[in-house]
Design a protein around this motif. Structure first.
Motif, mmCIF file in Angstrom:
data_model
loop_
_atom_site.group_PDB
_atom_site.id
_atom_site.type_symbol
_atom_site.label_atom_id
_atom_site.label_comp_id
_atom_site.label_asym_id
_atom_site.label_seq_id
_atom_site.Cartn_x
_atom_site.Cartn_y
_atom_site.Cartn_z
ATOM 1 N N GLU A 20 0.679 -0.941 0.100
ATOM 2 C CA GLU A 20 0.008 0.168 -0.035
ATOM 3 C C GLU A 20 0.594 1.405 0.332
ATOM 4 O OE1 GLU A 20 -3.346 1.941 2.309
ATOM 5 O OE2 GLU A 20 -3.510 0.041 2.605
ATOM 6 N N GLY A 21 0.655 2.028 -1.060
ATOM 7 C CA GLY A 21 1.236 3.170 -0.742
ATOM 8 C C GLY A 21 2.557 3.187 -2.008
ATOM 9 N N ALA A 22 3.067 2.438 -2.189
ATOM 10 C CA ALA A 22 4.226 1.757 -3.217
ATOM 11 C C ALA A 22 3.899 2.552 -4.427
ATOM 12 C CB ALA A 22 4.399 0.872 -3.092
ATOM 13 N N THR A 23 4.731 3.088 -5.051
ATOM 14 C CA THR A 23 5.110 2.808 -6.702
ATOM 15 C C THR A 23 5.294 1.887 -7.351
ATOM 16 O OG1 THR A 23 6.319 4.882 -6.168
ATOM 17 C CG2 THR A 23 4.213 5.662 -5.937
ATOM 18 N N THR A 24 6.520 1.409 -6.362
ATOM 19 C CA THR A 24 7.770 0.518 -7.181
ATOM 20 C C THR A 24 8.080 0.022 -6.558
ATOM 21 O OG1 THR A 24 9.845 2.197 -6.592
ATOM 22 C CG2 THR A 24 8.250 1.736 -8.976
ATOM 23 N N LEU A 25 8.317 -1.705 -6.747
ATOM 24 C CA LEU A 25 9.419 -2.454 -5.823
ATOM 25 C C LEU A 25 10.298 -2.545 -6.117
ATOM 26 C CD1 LEU A 25 7.897 -5.107 -3.820
ATOM 27 C CD2 LEU A 25 7.620 -6.437 -5.806
ATOM 28 N N ARG A 26 11.027 -2.854 -5.196
ATOM 29 C CA ARG A 26 12.515 -2.471 -5.075
ATOM 30 C C ARG A 26 13.332 -4.225 -4.490
ATOM 31 N NH1 ARG A 26 15.334 2.464 -3.671
ATOM 32 N NH2 ARG A 26 15.289 3.726 -5.985
ATOM 33 N N ALA A 27 14.509 -4.652 -5.055
ATOM 34 C CA ALA A 27 14.504 -6.044 -5.249
ATOM 35 C C ALA A 27 16.060 -5.227 -4.712
ATOM 36 C CB ALA A 27 15.134 -6.993 -6.042
ATOM 37 N N TYR A 28 16.006 -6.614 -3.386
ATOM 38 C CA TYR A 28 17.894 -6.395 -2.793
ATOM 39 C C TYR A 28 18.240 -7.101 -2.857
ATOM 40 C CZ TYR A 28 16.531 -1.559 -1.529
ATOM 41 O OH TYR A 28 16.432 0.312 -1.540
ATOM 42 N N ARG A 29 19.759 -7.081 -2.501
ATOM 43 C CA ARG A 29 21.104 -8.697 -2.426
ATOM 44 C C ARG A 29 22.089 -8.699 -1.517
ATOM 45 N NH1 ARG A 29 22.838 -9.426 -8.785
ATOM 46 N NH2 ARG A 29 24.459 -7.417 -8.443
ATOM 47 N N LYS A 30 22.193 -9.162 -0.554
ATOM 48 C CA LYS A 30 23.430 -9.012 -0.282
ATOM 49 C C LYS A 30 24.506 -10.324 0.209
ATOM 50 C CE LYS A 30 24.231 -9.208 4.004
ATOM 51 N NZ LYS A 30 23.961 -8.948 5.814
ATOM 52 N N ALA A 31 25.529 -10.568 -0.714
ATOM 53 C CA ALA A 31 26.283 -11.361 0.008
ATOM 54 C C ALA A 31 27.082 -11.987 0.778
ATOM 55 C CB ALA A 31 27.808 -11.177 -1.916
#
Length: 85
Positions: A20-31
């Motif tokens: 809710e309220g988001a305009t985009t979805l961001r993916a994150y990664r951490k090695a």
């Protein structure tokens, strides 16, 4: 954003709905032993974890998503562990 699921073949994370309220979805990664980095962005419910660069074979990554808008990132989803082949 709900529970994120990882598609190993497509290298994508998906959530049931855009938060809710988001305009985009961001993916994150951490090695393992590394710093979190932005991996991809989408306006839908599925986002690539290799959109901004490939995964390194043999490295284990933590992967997650967060909804994003002009105010910044919202809460993180669950974290998924994946070892790149």
């Amino acid at each position: 954003p709900g529970t994120a699921t990882f598609d190993e073949m497509a290298k994508t994370l998906s959530v049931p709905a855009l938060p809710e309220g988001a305009t985009t979805l961001r993916a994150y990664r951490k090695a393992a032993g590394g710093e979190p980095e932005l991996a991809g962005t989408s306006t839908g419910t599925t986002v690539s974890v290799i959109g901004l660069g490939p995964l390194t074979a043999g490295v284990t990554y933590e992967l997650w998503v967060a909804g994003h808008n002009s105010q910044g990132d919202g809460p993180e989803s669950n974290h998924v562990s994946h070892t790149a082949a």
